[in-house]
Design a protein around this motif. Structure first.
Motif, PDB file in Angstrom:
ATOM      1  N   ALA A  75      -4.446  -5.375  -5.440  1.00 18.20           N
ATOM      2  CA  ALA A  75      -3.894  -4.672  -4.285  1.00 18.20           C
ATOM      3  C   ALA A  75      -2.628  -3.933  -4.674  1.00 18.20           C
ATOM      4  O   ALA A  75      -1.886  -4.357  -5.552  1.00 18.20           O
ATOM      5  CB  ALA A  75      -3.583  -5.683  -3.171  1.00 18.20           C
ATOM      6  N   ASN A 115      -7.761 -14.835  -0.648  1.00 12.87           N
ATOM      7  CA  ASN A 115      -8.276 -13.522  -0.255  1.00 12.87           C
ATOM      8  C   ASN A 115      -9.246 -13.586   0.919  1.00 12.87           C
ATOM      9  O   ASN A 115      -9.872 -12.573   1.272  1.00 12.87           O
ATOM     10  CB  ASN A 115      -8.953 -12.828  -1.442  1.00 12.87           C
ATOM     11  N   VAL A 173      -9.898  -7.073  -1.409  1.00  8.30           N
ATOM     12  CA  VAL A 173      -8.788  -7.874  -1.936  1.00  8.30           C
ATOM     13  C   VAL A 173      -9.363  -8.943  -2.862  1.00  8.30           C
ATOM     14  O   VAL A 173     -10.158  -9.776  -2.422  1.00  8.30           O
ATOM     15  CB  VAL A 173      -7.981  -8.533  -0.801  1.00  8.30           C
TER      16      VAL A 173
END
Length: 462
Positions: free
Chosen positions: A27, A430, A452
């Motif tokens: 990310a 995540n 993610v």
């Protein structure tokens, strides 16, 4: 379905070791949080940023492939969801580049149906698991996976336990009610003992769970007065009954073990919902949401009974994370680890900001068995003026502002391990790539993955 193996199949190992070519990119970096702790905290963050020794990403492994390799036919359809959620906690393994990790209860989300939010479990057959992983450059390789099972070897699942206390479980549409499972575990904190057994903290009861080295539940310790008939394993109501007043989805999310193996420390994620909330209260209006007093329980590993109860003072959210808009309920404790004589290391965070605090056990008031363990006591601990009540909370010092000092840090840091006082590891949850709302799945019933990844970072302090 019985656990078939604690080691991954060759095919699954190959998939886990294949590298990150098909994994989402890390990310992007987030804006640093507010500088400096509130006056209630002593100390300051390290003058220079820590060195990132490793940043490893879990390659994509289909969830059905992973789950069915442990418990055959457990997951007939994973709806396009990959293995994730493994950063719920982190514990050092014997090899210097290996760690134990744990999943949470599995993929879950929320959808609004007929004006009400419903908790969805798109893969209800998923069983929480303990994993041993290796940091191999940029790749996080899964070496071993251990499903958590009942006495008879069947899956415990991650489904809700009790009607009225837990959120009712629904399928991914939010329209089909799923059966409750008294033995279901919302696993979060993890430690491993010297003899290879595990202890896990979880959010439903909340409870502390003792596992064998093969993942079988040996005992689950729950708040007094709570019964879980047909759990499928031994349940003991030894914890303070007042813990049953935990906020929804805010039970035990962290766990630490003393070096002698005799004492566990478990912190609630948030303050208890005391005094009782009114129907219709929003999160920020709930009693627990306004409080900054979080209970930390010490448990004797031999007897399964608590030996102490302390108060951890959360930071004022206004200075900690200005983006939270003053909502104190955004503050959470998500991980904890032993950090030397008489000290714990605590991960305090919002969704956007995470900081590590060194906490001193000595000098804090032990409130176990006192008036604040009664739900009828006025004021509740969560509302009390602690100084006027002669309660000294745990002392804390800011060690590291993870968000401000670690570039490209993922959100939702929930795993924390201490190798030595200068070497730490952190991991993110995540959420299995899940998002909230009706757009989480496409018309074909396949997940619209958030992108993610699950990551583990090893840090060296200055």
């Amino acid at each position: 379905m019985r656990a078939s193996s604690v080691l991954l199949s060759a095919a699954l190992l190959a998939a886990c070791a294949a590298g990150c070519a098909n994994s989402p990119a890390p990310a992007p970096a987030r804006a640093p949080g507010a500088a400096g702790p509130p006056a209630a905290t002593s100390g300051a963050p390290a003058p220079t940023a820590p060195t990132v020794l490793a940043d490893a990403t879990l390659p994509r492994v289909p969830l059905a492939e992973f789950s069915n390799g442990l418990l055959p036919r457990a997951v007939p359809d994973d709806h396009g969801i990959a293995l994730g959620g493994i950063g719920s906690d982190l514990y050092p393994a014997s090899a210097p580049d290996e760690y134990w990790m744990i999943t949470d209860r599995g993929p879950n989300g929320q959808v609004k149906v007929d004006g009400a939010e419903r908790r969805t479990f798109p893969v209800p057959g998923f069983d929480p698991a303990v994993l041993r992983v290796r940091v191999d450059g940029p790749v996080l390789r899964v070496l071993q996976a251990i499903p958590i099972t009942a006495t008879d070897g069947q899956a415990v699942t991650g489904l809700s336990n009790t009607a009225g206390r837990d959120e009712s479980p629904y399928d991914l549409t939010g329209r089909t009610l799923l059966p409750l499972h008294p033995g279901g575990l919302d696993t979060e904190g993890l430690v491993r003992t010297g003899n290879g057994e595990f202890w896990v903290s979880e959010e439903y009861s909340p409870s502390i769970v003792h596992l064998s080295s093969s993942g079988r539940v040996l005992a689950r310790y729950v708040p007094g007065g709570l019964a879980l008939p047909d759990a499928g394993y031994p349940v003991f109501p030894t914890l303070p009954a007042i813990l049953s007043h935990r906020q929804g989805n805010r039970g035990f999310e962290s766990l630490a073990l003393s070096p002698d193996g005799h004492t566990l420390y478990a912190a609630l994620q948030s303050p208890l919902a005391l005094p009782s909330d009114k129907a219709g209260d929003k999160a920020g209006d709930k009693a627990g949401g306004r409080s900054r007093a979080v209970r930390v329980l010490a448990l004797d590993t031999t007897s399964g009974r608590p030996s102490a109860e302390y108060v951890y003072p959360l930071q004022d959210v206004t200075g900690f994370d200005p983006s939270a808009g003053g909502d104190e309920s955004a503050m959470k404790i998500s991980a904890m680890a032993w950090y030397g004589p008489d000290q714990l290391l605590v991960d305090e965070r919002t969704d956007n900001v995470a900081k590590l605090y060194v906490v001193r056990l000595s000098g804090a008031t032990n409130v176990l068995g006192g008036p604040f363990d009664s739900a009828t006591h006025t004021p509740a601990l969560e509302q009390a003026d602690l100084a006027a009540s002669s309660v000294t909370p745990l002392g804390k010092t800011l060690l590291l502002d993870l968000t401000a000092q670690v570039p490209n840090l993922p959100e939702k840091i929930e795993g924390l391990a201490v190798r030595d006082p200068k070497t730490l590891a952190v991991a993110n949850d995540n959420d299995f790539g899940m998002t909230e709302g009706p757009g989480a799945f496409g018309p074909d019933g396949r997940l619209r993955d958030s992108g993610v990844p699950s990551r583990l970072l090893v840090l060296r302090l200055p």
